[in-house]
Write a protein that holds these residues in place. Structure first.
Motif, PDB file in Angstrom:
ATOM      1  N   LYS A 104       0.709  -0.600   0.030  1.00 14.33           N
ATOM      2  CA  LYS A 104       0.267   0.095  -0.014  1.00 14.33           C
ATOM      3  C   LYS A 104       0.707   1.250  -0.123  1.00 14.33           C
ATOM      4  O   LYS A 104       1.582   1.579   1.226  1.00 14.33           O
ATOM      5  CB  LYS A 104      -1.169  -0.506   1.388  1.00 14.33           C
ATOM      6  CG  LYS A 104      -1.847  -1.177   1.282  1.00 14.33           C
ATOM      7  CD  LYS A 104      -2.841  -0.973   2.493  1.00 14.33           C
ATOM      8  CE  LYS A 104      -4.514  -2.607   2.310  1.00 14.33           C
ATOM      9  NZ  LYS A 104      -5.096  -1.752   3.482  1.00 14.33           N
ATOM     10  N   SER A 164      -3.708   9.424  -4.814  1.00 16.59           N
ATOM     11  CA  SER A 164      -3.736   9.767  -3.228  1.00 16.59           C
ATOM     12  C   SER A 164      -5.742   9.562  -3.098  1.00 16.59           C
ATOM     13  O   SER A 164      -6.297   9.625  -1.796  1.00 16.59           O
ATOM     14  CB  SER A 164      -3.133  11.172  -3.013  1.00 16.59           C
ATOM     15  OG  SER A 164      -4.144  12.152  -3.586  1.00 16.59           O
ATOM     16  N   ARG A 165      -6.020  10.413  -4.170  1.00 17.18           N
ATOM     17  CA  ARG A 165      -8.100  10.592  -3.996  1.00 17.18           C
ATOM     18  C   ARG A 165      -8.573   9.524  -4.924  1.00 17.18           C
ATOM     19  O   ARG A 165      -9.684   9.510  -5.187  1.00 17.18           O
ATOM     20  CB  ARG A 165      -8.012  12.006  -5.221  1.00 17.18           C
ATOM     21  CG  ARG A 165      -7.619  13.026  -4.386  1.00 17.18           C
ATOM     22  CD  ARG A 165      -7.451  14.458  -5.333  1.00 17.18           C
ATOM     23  NE  ARG A 165      -7.298  15.781  -5.139  1.00 17.18           N
ATOM     24  CZ  ARG A 165      -6.872  17.103  -5.488  1.00 17.18           C
ATOM     25  NH1 ARG A 165      -7.395  16.871  -6.121  1.00 17.18           N
ATOM     26  NH2 ARG A 165      -6.714  17.708  -5.158  1.00 17.18           N
ATOM     27  N   LYS A 166      -7.918   8.169  -4.705  1.00 16.05           N
ATOM     28  CA  LYS A 166      -8.575   7.504  -4.618  1.00 16.05           C
ATOM     29  C   LYS A 166      -9.129   6.709  -6.086  1.00 16.05           C
ATOM     30  O   LYS A 166     -10.143   6.159  -6.519  1.00 16.05           O
ATOM     31  CB  LYS A 166      -9.705   7.115  -3.920  1.00 16.05           C
ATOM     32  CG  LYS A 166      -9.560   6.982  -2.562  1.00 16.05           C
ATOM     33  CD  LYS A 166      -8.304   5.944  -1.911  1.00 16.05           C
ATOM     34  CE  LYS A 166      -8.106   6.097  -0.440  1.00 16.05           C
ATOM     35  NZ  LYS A 166      -7.081   5.233  -0.089  1.00 16.05           N
ATOM     36  N   SER A 168      -8.629   4.919  -9.654  1.00 20.88           N
ATOM     37  CA  SER A 168      -8.482   3.288 -10.068  1.00 20.88           C
ATOM     38  C   SER A 168      -7.674   3.816 -11.566  1.00 20.88           C
ATOM     39  O   SER A 168      -6.648   2.722 -11.438  1.00 20.88           O
ATOM     40  CB  SER A 168      -9.579   3.051 -10.184  1.00 20.88           C
ATOM     41  OG  SER A 168     -10.179   3.152 -11.043  1.00 20.88           O
TER      42      SER A 168
END
Length: 230
Positions: A104, A164-166, A168
């Protein structure tokens, strides 16, 4: 005459009473924050935003800025002054791969690393190295490598932010691809440096990155020079 004086006195008393009433009403209202605090906050936010974009601005935008014009007019320091910071920045960017190999990754930490230390001054230093290469020959390869490196780092910075803001679509594979592009461009830029200057720069960086040797050679003029540059 007495009647006139009484009338004037009554009018004057009425005027002062109204003035006092207005003062009390005014003082009861909350005072606004000092203007200098608001101004300082606006200036601080503006400067922070400008500095955060300075490192990774597109090449065309940077070329149009007053700072770039100043750098172009400024007489360059000796080539020896630019090579060690570029090598240190290259090693710093290489370290990002270790951050990306974990399960991660901390993308904001990666972004912070890309914007700090020697990497934060990479734009100016590689432009100077490329200028020396251009002055030594008619080739524009070094300038092309500078553009390629900075574009890759700009895209890498954007990927870190999006991840960092998800987002994808901001994958680690894309990050590693941009990382490889930037590092290859830096290799090409450093290959334009004369071998004697490059070897000296590598030696300085090796000592600088070794705490034990740095302590033994802390009074060395080369180490002091590198510390002053950084």
């Amino acid at each position: 005459m007495t009647s006139l004086n009484a009338t004037a006195s009554l009018s004057l008393s009425h005027h002062y009473a109204n003035s006092n009433h207005r003062v009390k009403l005014t003082s009861a209202q909350p005072s606004p924050p000092p203007i200098w605090r608001q101004t300082r906050r606006v200036i601080s936010v503006s400067v922070s935003f400008f500095l955060s974009r300075l490192l990774l601005l597109p090449n065309d935008a940077m070329a149009a800025s007053p700072i770039d014009k100043y750098v172009k007019r400024k007489k360059l320091d000796p080539l020896d002054a630019y090579v060690p910071p570029v090598i240190l920045a290259q090693l710093q960017i290489q370290d990002l791969e270790q951050f990306l190999n974990v399960e991660k990754p901390e993308f904001l930490a990666c972004r912070s690393l890309l914007r700090s230390g020697p990497a934060s001054s990479l734009r100016v230093n590689i432009r100077a190295v490329a200028q020396y290469a251009l002055d030594a020959s008619d080739s524009n390869t070094a300038s092309d490598d500078v553009d390629r490196c900075l574009r890759a780092l700009e895209e890498l910075d954007s990927l870190f932010l999006r991840a960092s803001r998800k987002d994808s679509n901001a994958t680690v594979e894309l990050m590693k691809s941009q990382l490889g592009t930037a590092l290859n461009a830096l290799d090409s830029i450093l290959q334009t440096v004369p071998s004697q200057v490059l070897d000296k720069g590598k030696a300085m960086v090796e000592v600088y990155r070794s705490p034990s040797e740095q302590d033994d050679l802390s009074d060395s003029s080369e180490i002091q020079q590198l510390q002053s540059i950084l």
